[in-house]
Design a protein around this motif. Structure first.
Motif, mmCIF file in Angstrom:
data_model
loop_
_atom_site.group_PDB
_atom_site.id
_atom_site.type_symbol
_atom_site.label_atom_id
_atom_site.label_comp_id
_atom_site.label_asym_id
_atom_site.label_seq_id
_atom_site.Cartn_x
_atom_site.Cartn_y
_atom_site.Cartn_z
ATOM 1 N N PRO A 194 0.813 -1.231 0.000
ATOM 2 C CA PRO A 194 0.000 0.000 0.000
ATOM 3 C C PRO A 194 0.840 1.272 0.000
ATOM 4 N N LEU A 195 1.972 1.242 0.730
ATOM 5 C CA LEU A 195 2.857 2.409 0.713
ATOM 6 C C LEU A 195 3.438 2.630 -0.674
ATOM 7 N N LEU A 196 3.810 1.542 -1.349
ATOM 8 C CA LEU A 196 4.319 1.663 -2.715
ATOM 9 C C LEU A 196 3.245 2.216 -3.645
ATOM 10 N N GLY A 197 2.007 1.725 -3.492
ATOM 11 C CA GLY A 197 0.927 2.256 -4.314
ATOM 12 C C GLY A 197 0.686 3.732 -4.072
ATOM 13 N N TYR A 198 0.775 4.164 -2.820
ATOM 14 C CA TYR A 198 0.588 5.585 -2.506
ATOM 15 C C TYR A 198 1.701 6.430 -3.132
ATOM 16 N N LEU A 199 2.944 5.959 -3.058
ATOM 17 C CA LEU A 199 4.058 6.709 -3.657
ATOM 18 C C LEU A 199 3.915 6.774 -5.172
ATOM 19 N N ILE A 200 3.498 5.665 -5.789
ATOM 20 C CA ILE A 200 3.296 5.678 -7.240
ATOM 21 C C ILE A 200 2.196 6.666 -7.614
ATOM 22 N N GLU A 215 -1.632 13.960 -11.609
ATOM 23 C CA GLU A 215 -2.738 14.658 -12.247
ATOM 24 C C GLU A 215 -3.989 13.782 -12.379
ATOM 25 N N GLN A 216 -3.899 12.534 -11.977
ATOM 26 C CA GLN A 216 -5.054 11.647 -12.085
ATOM 27 C C GLN A 216 -6.050 11.914 -10.961
ATOM 28 N N SER A 217 -7.235 11.344 -11.112
ATOM 29 C CA SER A 217 -8.285 11.583 -10.129
ATOM 30 C C SER A 217 -7.978 10.850 -8.821
ATOM 31 N N SER A 218 -8.574 11.353 -7.761
ATOM 32 C CA SER A 218 -8.364 10.726 -6.448
ATOM 33 C C SER A 218 -8.951 9.324 -6.406
#
Length: 297
Positions: A97-103, A110-113
């Motif tokens: 999950p931390l890796l996904g958040y950093l990516i 600029e992508q949506s939340s």
């Protein structure tokens, strides 16, 4: 052609020698040391055993026994396999999950939340269910490997019994040969030999061997040996009959897999080969039609 043939022979011989060298290295390493890579840092090993120890996380009783059994069935024979399992479970749940958040923050600013949240949620689900799925997959692969190697084990046992060796001596004798065919099955035989040398009865060691493998062939093998031992019948005759039955089952399983190939080939043919053939057939027609339309206009 001669050069290609010689090169192929040299390559095959080299691969065979490398495989034999690896097998001999595995046999020479004591039980419980095979799962740790030679280049693994001692510091990481110390951290895992100190901070992720099974006793530290209260993995005890039936839960520990069940988890240990699952890891053995998946081919993890290291004594501290449960500690490493805890380490990887926690590491993946925290790290992915931390890796996904950093990516999401660095590469997708600029992508949506909603997209970022979906990426983090997907990696979290993978981190939670991924280890168990990996262990289940290893168990399925090892079950197929056991089913393939079991007839060879029985043939070697028949030879050893006919040569005058006892059941325990025969199992110890064939362990080194079976480990070349199936590393996991050979390790289970070594563990069974260690149990009998530690004072456990042969019948109990065989039952534990069948539980570790978790396949029907092993349970039938143990049942056959148990009946022969308890009733006092000839073990060699029982093994010979059971060996023929297992070879027939392996042949039937191979025929079943061969009969499944046409069905499995439908999807690759439809997705990869058929469009290419269709394009090759229709391309000249399309070129001709394009030329005709240009001439008309």
């Amino acid at each position: 052609m001669a050069f290609a043939a010689v090169s192929g022979l040299v390559f095959v011989a080299g691969q065979h020698l490398m495989r034999e060298m690896k097998v001999q290295q595995r046999i020479s390493v004591p039980i419980g040391k095979q799962e740790v890579a030679p280049g693994l840092l001692d510091g990481l090993n110390a951290v895992v055993l100190k901070y992720f120890n099974e006793k530290r996380f209260k993995v005890e009783g039936p839960t520990r026994s069940k988890l240990r059994q699952e890891l053995l069935r998946a081919g993890f024979f290291h004594p501290e396999a449960i500690s490493y399992y805890i380490f990887w479970r926690i590491g993946l749940v925290v790290g992915l999950p931390l890796l996904g958040y950093l990516i999401a923050m660095i590469l997708l600013p600029e992508q949506s939340s909603l997209l970022k949240l979906g990426l983090v949620a997907l990696l979290t689900v993978i981190a939670i269910f991924g280890p168990d799925a990996y262990i289940a997959r290893r168990k399925r692969l090892l079950a197929d490997e056991y089913a393939t190697a079991f007839p060879d084990l029985l043939d070697l046992m028949v030879v050893c019994v006919d040569a005058g060796l006892g059941l325990e001596a025969g199992l110890d004798r064939i362990s080194g040969e079976i480990i070349k065919k199936s590393y996991a099955l050979g390790m289970n035989l070594l563990l069974m030999g260690a149990e009998t040398r530690a004072g456990r009865s042969t019948i109990d060691a065989l039952a534990s061997f069948a539980d570790r493998l978790g396949v029907d062939a092993a349970r039938a093998f143990v049942g056959t040996l148990r009946q022969s031992i308890e009733l006092g019948s000839d073990v060699g005759d029982a093994l010979r009959v059971f060996s023929e039955e297992m070879r027939d089952k392996r042949l039937l399983r191979a025929e079943e897999q061969a009969n499944k190939l046409p069905v499995k080939m439908v999807l690759p043919l439809g997705a990869c080969i058929f469009p290419v053939i269709l394009l090759v057939i229709l391309f000249p027609v399309m070129v001709k039609l394009t030329t005709v339309f240009r001439a008309v206009h």
